[in-house]
Scaffold this active site. Structure first.
Site, PDB file in Angstrom:
ATOM      1  N   LYS A  58      -7.437  22.180  12.403  1.00 20.64           N
ATOM      2  CA  LYS A  58      -7.573  20.401  12.261  1.00 20.64           C
ATOM      3  C   LYS A  58      -6.765  20.226  13.632  1.00 20.64           C
ATOM      4  CE  LYS A  58      -7.036  17.927   8.648  1.00 20.64           C
ATOM      5  NZ  LYS A  58      -5.649  16.314   7.802  1.00 20.64           N
ATOM      6  N   ASN A  61      -1.449  18.248   9.583  1.00 13.74           N
ATOM      7  CA  ASN A  61      -0.877  19.558   8.447  1.00 13.74           C
ATOM      8  C   ASN A  61      -1.537  20.468   8.113  1.00 13.74           C
ATOM      9  OD1 ASN A  61      -3.713  17.886   7.736  1.00 13.74           O
ATOM     10  ND2 ASN A  61      -2.660  16.795   5.776  1.00 13.74           N
ATOM     11  N   HIS A 108      -7.587  21.154   6.566  1.00 14.50           N
ATOM     12  CA  HIS A 108      -8.445  20.243   5.911  1.00 14.50           C
ATOM     13  C   HIS A 108      -9.276  21.175   4.700  1.00 14.50           C
ATOM     14  CE1 HIS A 108     -10.939  16.836   3.949  1.00 14.50           C
ATOM     15  NE2 HIS A 108     -11.832  17.605   4.351  1.00 14.50           N
ATOM     16  N   GLU A 123     -19.813  16.210   2.540  1.00 18.08           N
ATOM     17  CA  GLU A 123     -18.522  16.932   3.331  1.00 18.08           C
ATOM     18  C   GLU A 123     -19.750  17.629   3.691  1.00 18.08           C
ATOM     19  OE1 GLU A 123     -13.894  15.647   2.691  1.00 18.08           O
ATOM     20  OE2 GLU A 123     -14.827  17.932   2.903  1.00 18.08           O
TER      21      GLU A 123
END
Ligand code: UDP
Ligand code: MG
Length: 137
Positions: free
Chosen positions: A10, A113, A116, A127
């Protein structure tokens, strides 16, 4: 069973320059990495990816964050890839994640965080299809 899962590094982790450490951990855990790509999602692309959370109170902020900078996406392949990658990541909130998990080491908050991972075979397929054409998978 050999499975595939979608992993994302991320924007917070890219900005902190810990992508290399995360990729090293991925390799140390025995995953094969394929289709590694760096991208910068638009707000609309981030909203599409997280559409399952569209009614949650964190949806706007999450999709702002996920479109705030570059990310790395990759397909990870391994025996039990989906559950193993979730274990290596740790639970969603870094403050609650087990010691040694990526979110515990590199996460900043329940939103920021670091990584993913898909949460089930159905989600992994959806996804992976979101980012990769069939012939790239
Ligand atoms: N998230 C958040 N606030 C919350 C829960 C989740 O900002 O209270 C963010 C966080 O970045 C998380 C993502 O939304 O990784 C997707 O949430 P999910 O519940 O699917 O967690 P995950 O599967 O990533 O552990
Ligand atoms: Mg999830």
């Amino acid at each position: 069973m050999v499975e595939k899962t979608l992993a994302i590094i991320k924007p917070d982790a890219i900005k902190k320059k810990v992508a290399g450490k995360i990729i090293q951990r991925i390799e140390d855990e025995g995953f094969k990495i394929s289709g590694l790509r760096m991208l910068h999602l638009t707000k609309e692309e981030a909203k599409g990816f997280y559409v399952i959370h569209k009614d949650k109170k964190f949806y706007e902020s999450l999709t702002d964050f996920m479109s705030s900078g570059e990310i790395m996406i990759m397909i990870l392949e391994r025996e039990d890839a989906i559950s193993h990658w979730r274990q290596v990541m740790g639970v969603t909130d870094p403050a609650l994640a087990d010691p040694g998990t990526l979110r515990q080491i590199f996460g900043f908050s329940i939103e920021r965080n670091a990584v993913h991972g898909s949460d089930s075979p159905t989600t992994a397929e959806w996804e992976i299809n979101y980012f990769y054409k069939k012939e790239e998978q």
